[in-house]
Design an enzyme around this catalytic site. Structure first.
Site, short mmCIF file in Angstrom:
data_model
loop_
_atom_site.label_atom_id
_atom_site.label_comp_id
_atom_site.label_asym_id
_atom_site.label_seq_id
_atom_site.Cartn_x
_atom_site.Cartn_y
_atom_site.Cartn_z
N LYS A 42 -1.76 9.90 2.05
CA LYS A 42 -2.06 8.59 2.58
C LYS A 42 -3.31 7.88 2.44
O LYS A 42 -3.71 7.03 2.71
CB LYS A 42 -1.60 8.31 3.85
CG LYS A 42 -0.06 8.76 4.10
CD LYS A 42 0.34 8.62 5.71
CE LYS A 42 1.58 8.85 5.93
NZ LYS A 42 1.98 8.86 7.23
N LYS A 75 -5.92 8.67 4.19
CA LYS A 75 -6.43 8.71 5.53
C LYS A 75 -5.93 9.95 6.18
O LYS A 75 -4.93 10.36 6.45
CB LYS A 75 -5.99 7.37 6.24
CG LYS A 75 -4.55 7.04 6.26
CD LYS A 75 -4.24 5.54 7.26
CE LYS A 75 -2.97 5.61 7.43
NZ LYS A 75 -2.25 4.63 7.80
N1 CTP Z 1 10.93 8.91 13.44
C1 CTP Z 1 12.10 8.59 13.77
N2 CTP Z 1 12.05 7.34 14.24
C2 CTP Z 1 11.04 6.80 14.41
C3 CTP Z 1 9.63 7.12 13.80
C4 CTP Z 1 9.78 8.38 13.22
O1 CTP Z 1 13.13 9.14 13.78
N3 CTP Z 1 11.01 5.43 14.93
C5 CTP Z 1 10.91 10.45 12.74
C6 CTP Z 1 10.85 10.60 11.19
O2 CTP Z 1 11.79 10.16 10.48
C7 CTP Z 1 10.39 11.99 11.17
C8 CTP Z 1 9.78 12.43 12.37
O3 CTP Z 1 10.07 11.45 13.23
O4 CTP Z 1 11.41 12.80 11.16
C9 CTP Z 1 8.09 12.46 12.31
O5 CTP Z 1 7.67 11.15 11.52
P1 CTP Z 1 6.34 10.53 11.39
O6 CTP Z 1 6.12 10.30 10.10
O7 CTP Z 1 5.36 11.66 11.89
O8 CTP Z 1 6.12 9.36 12.46
P2 CTP Z 1 5.91 7.84 11.98
O9 CTP Z 1 6.12 6.96 13.38
O10 CTP Z 1 7.23 7.39 11.05
O11 CTP Z 1 4.68 7.69 11.67
P3 CTP Z 1 3.87 6.81 10.31
O12 CTP Z 1 4.16 5.26 10.90
O13 CTP Z 1 2.47 7.11 10.19
O14 CTP Z 1 4.87 6.82 9.01
#
Ligand code: CTP
Length: 133
Positions: free
Chosen positions: A47, A49
């Site tokens: 990403k 970052k």
């Molecule tokens: N996940 C989930 N529901 C959410 C956010 C995340 O089930 N609302 C799950 C993702 O599908 C993944 C795990 O949590 O299996 C870790 O996700 P991650 O990418 O670390 O979190 P995000 O909040 O999606 O981060 P970003 O916004 O940076 O993509």
């Protein structure tokens, strides 16, 4: 019956309830929950970052949850198959934002996509905090 080992992966930055939900639901699919925490460098390469929390902190937080049995660092996206085999996983769980993307591992384990929790993500939390400036 032998104990089922579940593996899942993620960044888990700014740990939130969507993270907790998927880990709780993953644990219910078996006995041992193993979580690969993506390293800071892996996030940077994906990403451009770095996560806000350092990998040591993200790993400690996830490891401190009563439902998580083993944690390790996911160093590269190319190593998923190796991690699945190394940790003897019976089931790979991914959020349904990845639906179909990990079907190639069905020869070594069951692959399950769980629905994401609506309306919450690390990115959204950061945006909300930024917009309050
Ligand atoms: N996940 C989930 N529901 C959410 C956010 C995340 O089930 N609302 C799950 C993702 O599908 C993944 C795990 O949590 O299996 C870790 O996700 P991650 O990418 O670390 O979190 P995000 O909040 O999606 O981060 P970003 O916004 O940076 O993509």
């Amino acid at each position: 019956m032998s104990k089922k080992r579940i593996i899942t992966f993620g960044t888990f930055d700014l740990f939130h309830v969507g993270h907790l939900n998927i880990l709780e639901r993953s644990k219910k699919l078996g006995d041992t929950l193993i979580v690969g925490i993506s390293t800071d460098n892996l996030n940077y390469s994906k990403k451009q970052k770095y996560p806000l929390y350092k990998q040591e902190e993200r790993l400690r937080i996830v490891n401190a949850l009563g439902i998580v049995d083993e944690v390790f660092y996911e160093e590269s996206l190319e190593l998923k198959r190796d991690y699945i085999l190394k940790y003897n996983a019976d089931i790979l769980v991914m959020g349904n934002d990845w639906e179909g993307k990990f079907d190639e591992f069905k020869d070594v384990c069951e692959v399950v996509y769980l629905e994401r929790t609506p309306s919450i993500s690390t990115t959204e939390i950061v945006e909300i905090i930024r917009s309050k400036d």
